[in-house]
Design a protein around this motif. Structure first.
Motif, short mmCIF file in Angstrom:
data_model
loop_
_atom_site.label_atom_id
_atom_site.label_comp_id
_atom_site.label_asym_id
_atom_site.label_seq_id
_atom_site.Cartn_x
_atom_site.Cartn_y
_atom_site.Cartn_z
N GLY A 77 0.84 -1.19 0.00
CA GLY A 77 0.00 0.00 0.00
C GLY A 77 0.87 1.23 0.00
N GLN A 78 0.57 2.19 0.87
CA GLN A 78 1.47 3.34 1.05
C GLN A 78 2.59 2.93 2.00
N TYR A 79 3.84 3.16 1.57
CA TYR A 79 4.93 2.76 2.44
C TYR A 79 6.13 3.69 2.30
N ILE A 80 7.00 3.59 3.28
CA ILE A 80 8.21 4.43 3.34
C ILE A 80 9.42 3.52 3.55
N ARG A 81 10.51 3.85 2.87
CA ARG A 81 11.79 3.17 3.12
C ARG A 81 12.82 4.22 3.54
N ILE A 82 13.63 3.86 4.53
CA ILE A 82 14.67 4.75 5.05
C ILE A 82 16.02 4.05 4.96
N ASP A 83 17.01 4.76 4.40
CA ASP A 83 18.39 4.26 4.33
C ASP A 83 19.14 4.78 5.55
N HIS A 84 19.67 3.86 6.35
CA HIS A 84 20.37 4.23 7.58
C HIS A 84 21.89 4.20 7.43
N GLY A 85 22.36 3.91 6.23
CA GLY A 85 23.79 3.80 6.01
C GLY A 85 24.31 2.44 6.42
N GLY A 86 25.49 2.10 5.95
CA GLY A 86 26.11 0.83 6.32
C GLY A 86 25.39 -0.39 5.79
N GLY A 87 24.53 -0.21 4.77
CA GLY A 87 23.79 -1.33 4.19
C GLY A 87 22.46 -1.60 4.86
N TYR A 88 22.06 -0.77 5.86
CA TYR A 88 20.82 -0.98 6.60
C TYR A 88 19.69 -0.12 6.04
N VAL A 89 18.54 -0.75 5.79
CA VAL A 89 17.34 -0.06 5.30
C VAL A 89 16.15 -0.58 6.09
N THR A 90 15.20 0.32 6.42
CA THR A 90 13.96 -0.12 7.07
C THR A 90 12.76 0.22 6.19
N THR A 91 11.71 -0.59 6.32
CA THR A 91 10.47 -0.41 5.56
C THR A 91 9.30 -0.29 6.53
N TYR A 92 8.37 0.64 6.22
CA TYR A 92 7.18 0.87 7.04
C TYR A 92 5.97 0.80 6.11
#
Length: 359
Positions: free
Chosen positions: A290-305
């Motif tokens: 649906g509607q979602y957000i991805r955030i890049d935290h650096g160092g190869g880490y990403v989160t999805t909401y």
């Protein structure tokens, strides 16, 4: 100079070689594909090794598969993303004219200034068409001088947006260097075309082109790397293979579901930069994240909401841990309000709970 047979404006690999390559590729794909990062279809999106799906086999012209695969191996851009871009840009090179209204050219619709590079004097202040002769656009020395992305894939001494091999390899080169090779596929696509609906469509077909799967990797100890639980709701579905609540099929659940009420503020789990904020597929709001957000935290880490009712943070925003980025909801493939939360490491999804102090 290498001679390429032209048919309908498309450069074809010699018939015998194409047959050998296609048969070999089909055997490899149907037997499970290649797990190497260069050939993989991007584990972070549940694509695993990228085995060709039945839909992909029926939708993608077979003669292009060896070219996508070779370009993926060289530049690290997943082959299914290249196929999806090719489909979107020129319907697999079937458009009668492959020149857009703003001057994009060839099989993958490059702007000349991207192909040669924007440092060229004629590209300053323009939309990307520039002022080039055909010879200049194809010149390897010109591209090398200005740092462009054009590639001579077939070894004929020029890089042409109108040669299918050159075009696909050049797109793989551009996307790979823009982040796709390191797992930031959506960010790379946004650089290729600054339209989130474009990115959503590319990701949709890239997913449809492969069988679902994932790569298991070792996860760190609980509480490591500074992630905090985005909301305090109960875990309603854990990470791992499960029976999908809507389709009834076995499929990887690449995150955890946390219970919430509709409109509940959703904060970032850790500081980073927003790389995606949109519908997964605006034409079909009842599917996927649906509607979602991805955030890049650096160092190869990403989160999805995922499944958000409202998007607050936009692409390019820098957020801190605890910054409200959206509101909880039930958009996409959802049976009720909850937050679908993922942690992705170097392109592969992992169980988020050890990072959040849970089990």
């Amino acid at each position: 100079m290498k001679k390429i047979l032209m048919l309908g404006g498309v450069a074809l690999i010699p018939i015998f070689l194409a047959a050998v390559l296609v048969i070999g590729l089909m055997m490899t794909i149907l037997m499970g594909g290649n797990n190497a990062s260069g050939n993989s279809a991007g584990g972070g999106f549940g694509w695993g090794p990228g085995s060709l799906s039945n839909f992909g086999e029926s939708d993608i012209p077979a003669q292009f598969l060896p070219i996508y695969q070779a370009a993926a191996e060289k530049y690290g851009t997943p082959w299914n993303v290249l196929a999806s871009v090719h489909r979107k840009e020129t319907s697999f090179s079937t458009h009668l004219t492959m020149i857009s209204g703003v001057g994009a050219e060839g099989h993958l619709q490059f702007m000349p200034c991207t192909f040669v590079e924007w440092n060229h004097p004629s590209c300053a202040g323009g939309v990307g068409k520039g002022d080039f002769t055909t010879a200049e656009k194809e010149s390897l020395s010109m591209i090398a001088k200005y740092g462009g992305y054009g590639v001579d894939a077939n070894g004929d001494g020029i890089a042409s947006m109108w040669d299918i091999e050159d075009a696909i390899f050049s797109a793989a080169n551009y996307l790979g260097k823009s982040g796709a090779a390191s797992g930031d596929i959506e960010g790379a696509l946004l650089k290729y075309n600054k339209d989130t609906s474009y990115v959503a469509e590319i990701m949709k077909y890239a997913t449809l082109y492969v069988e679902q799967g994932y790569n298991v990797i070792e996860v760190p100890q609980a509480g490591q790397n500074g992630f905090v639980r985005p909301i305090n709701g109960a875990v309603t579905s854990n990470f791992g293979m499960r029976t999908h609540p809507i389709t009834g099929k076995q499929k990887l659940h690449a995150g955890v579901d946390l219970g919430c009420y509709n409109g509940e503020p959703v904060p970032a789990s850790k500081a980073g930069k927003v790389i995606f904020s949109a519908w997964q597929d605006s034409s079909r709001p009842g599917v996927g994240y649906g509607q979602y957000i991805r955030i890049d935290h650096g160092g190869g880490y990403v989160t999805t909401y995922g499944h958000l009712s409202r998007l607050i943070a936009g692409v390019g925003d820098t957020v801190q841990a605890g910054s409200v980025i959206g509101e909880c909801g039930s958009t996409g493939g959802s049976t009720g309000p909850h937050l679908h939360f993922e942690i992705i490491i170097n392109g592969s999804p992992v169980d988020p709970m050890p990072f959040l102090g849970g089990k």
